[in-house]
Design an enzyme around this catalytic site. Structure first.
Site, PDB file in Angstrom:
ATOM      1  N   ASP A  54       0.821  -1.216   0.000  1.00 11.70           N
ATOM      2  CA  ASP A  54       0.000   0.000   0.000  1.00 11.70           C
ATOM      3  C   ASP A  54       0.854   1.265   0.000  1.00 11.70           C
ATOM      4  O   ASP A  54       2.048   1.215   0.311  1.00 11.70           O
ATOM      5  CB  ASP A  54      -0.892   0.017   1.251  1.00 11.70           C
ATOM      6  CG  ASP A  54      -1.974  -1.048   1.195  1.00 11.70           C
ATOM      7  OD1 ASP A  54      -2.374  -1.439   0.079  1.00 11.70           O
ATOM      8  OD2 ASP A  54      -2.415  -1.490   2.277  1.00 11.70           O
ATOM      9  N   TYR A 112       6.956  -9.596   7.270  1.00 11.61           N
ATOM     10  CA  TYR A 112       6.723  -8.160   7.433  1.00 11.61           C
ATOM     11  C   TYR A 112       7.227  -7.707   8.800  1.00 11.61           C
ATOM     12  O   TYR A 112       7.272  -8.491   9.754  1.00 11.61           O
ATOM     13  CB  TYR A 112       5.229  -7.838   7.352  1.00 11.61           C
ATOM     14  CG  TYR A 112       4.655  -7.865   5.967  1.00 11.61           C
ATOM     15  CD1 TYR A 112       4.628  -6.712   5.181  1.00 11.61           C
ATOM     16  CD2 TYR A 112       4.114  -9.032   5.444  1.00 11.61           C
ATOM     17  CE1 TYR A 112       4.086  -6.729   3.909  1.00 11.61           C
ATOM     18  CE2 TYR A 112       3.571  -9.072   4.163  1.00 11.61           C
ATOM     19  CZ  TYR A 112       3.556  -7.906   3.404  1.00 11.61           C
ATOM     20  OH  TYR A 112       3.022  -7.920   2.144  1.00 11.61           O
TER      21      TYR A 112
END
Lengths: 279, 279
Positions: A54, A112
């Site tokens: 994103d 992540y």
């Protein structure tokens, strides 16, 4: 000249990109790399990648693949691309792959990192990298004697307990954006670690998560929910309830801001036997 | 209302400032903080500070003082300033001082940090914070098998030795910018440390230096000269020669870029008895 596949490991600072995927009149990671490839090869190249990120999300190890007729040593793809990419992007390595190779299908799992800053006063040098929790996230936290070095008083111990509950296969329906379109909300997390003293800084807390696949905003909502626990506003039992089928998104924490999130690495493997490392 | 003095610890990311000191039509640290003070107090306030920093240089602990008639609790100066400052600056703390208090005269010594990135490929997330030494700084360094994770091959051990030679009082005439205007070039360094694995990263090397006062670009030229040693292009004996009176600036290394430098802290003390810590 035969068509050849090239696979890259790519790093970027997401701050000034409008996300990963190509969008007209927007500065995107895909747009920047396809433009650099066009300059180097003279070809119009469409890249494939392990997963979109994103707007504002960073990457240390995104995987990108493309096909080209251009003959270039693998290490020279690295140097040529880095000469043609903007400074908030870099190619770390290149190796050959089959033409048509799809990083998305080859990805076994992704790791992540979500970073939070627990100091009361914001830290300008980290402003695009960490979520600044700000002043007094725990209501019962006493006013610090000095603001310099004062922390927001997050209680890390129950957060540590909660992260361990995430490991395994669960229904993450309460941990996805309202516009997420995946059909199933069951996901598997292989590994989670809450890391104190990240960057050797006493006020930086990291959450490292490795899993097969993730729902939209899943890690950012996990981060926001762990902060609720650290603030003493959610119990471990309530957190476990959120991992049950049919749990309510509204009972989970807020979606932590994008700029705290980094795609650290992608484990490749399904098609590994077809590639050989050259650079 | 009596005139009161306020002393601040201030942090900033130097990337988007044209240096510290006020300049017409330029975005400077002084300009930003005086504008915020004007908004909060309604007064035209001229700040005093421990030392200017060049364009691109960062600070974690710059000291700034000002006088005001505005009545505000010390902690509220912190919150009001942070609400009115741009995001690349922050006030870490405020405490009362005598009106007219001069941080420059009260500074006993200053600590600076210079950061270098020894990876072959640049790191986008650190691009404004570290000096990227780039590909193969040592001529005899073999081509790495893979560029991902490859380092520039700096030899840290002789750099460690050289840093220890800096401690004490020396003539730093070879370590100053050509336009430096100080009358004497003799300076005292109290402490130097070469830190491997800075930020817990194997490819970040830090040089921490504490001293009474510095010549213009002195630390950046020290950093550039230590890299010459790490590259095997300068011996410890040659380095020692640079610390003798009359040594030639041209024989020292290049001036390392500003964005690798951070003013970490200022030790105050000469006037400490006059101030009391409140926030």
């Amino acid at each position: 000249m035969p068509l050849k596949g090239v696979r890259l490991i790519v790093s970027y600072d997401g701050t000034e990109f409008s996300g990963f995927q190509l969008q007209p009149n927007q500065r995107t990671v895909q747009g920047a790399i396809e433009e650099a490839l066009r300059k180097i090869s003279g070809e119009t190249i469409r890249i494939r990648f392990a997963g979109r990120t994103d707007a504002g999300v960073h990457a240390l190890g995104q995987i990108i693949a493309f096909d080209t007729y251009r003959e270039l040593r693998m290490r020279n793809w690295v140097f040529a691309l880095n000469s043609n990419l903007p400074h908030d992007m870099a190619v770390c390595s290149a190796d050959p792959c089959e033409p048509g190779y799809e990083p998305r299908h080859d990805a076994v799992d992704k790791t992540y990192l979500y970073l939070m800053h627990t100091g009361v006063v914001r830290q300008p040098l980290l402003r695009n990298r960490v979520w600044h929790l700000g002043k007094l996230v725990r209501r019962d936290f006493p006013d610090p004697a000095s603001l310099n070095g004062a922390t927001s008083g997050l209680d890390v111990q129950p957060m540590q307990q909660a992260t361990q509950r995430l490991i395994g296969t669960h229904d993450f329906g309460a941990f996805r954006a309202s516009d997420d379109t995946h059909k199933t909300t069951v996901r598997t997390i292989h590994y989670v670690r809450l890391i104190e003293n990240y960057y050797a800084s006493p006020d930086i807390l990291g959450i490292e998560v490795r899993g097969t696949a993730f729902l939209k905003n899943m890690i950012r909502i996990i981060a926001g929910t762990l902060v609720e626990i650290g603030r003493g506003r959610m119990t471990i039992e309530q957190f476990e309830g959120l991992l049950e089928p049919g749990a309510d998104r509204k009972k989970a924490g807020e979606t932590a801001p994008a700029h705290g999130l980094t795609l650290v690495s992608v484990t490749l493997g399904r098609q590994r036997q077809k590639t050989k490392s050259e650079v």
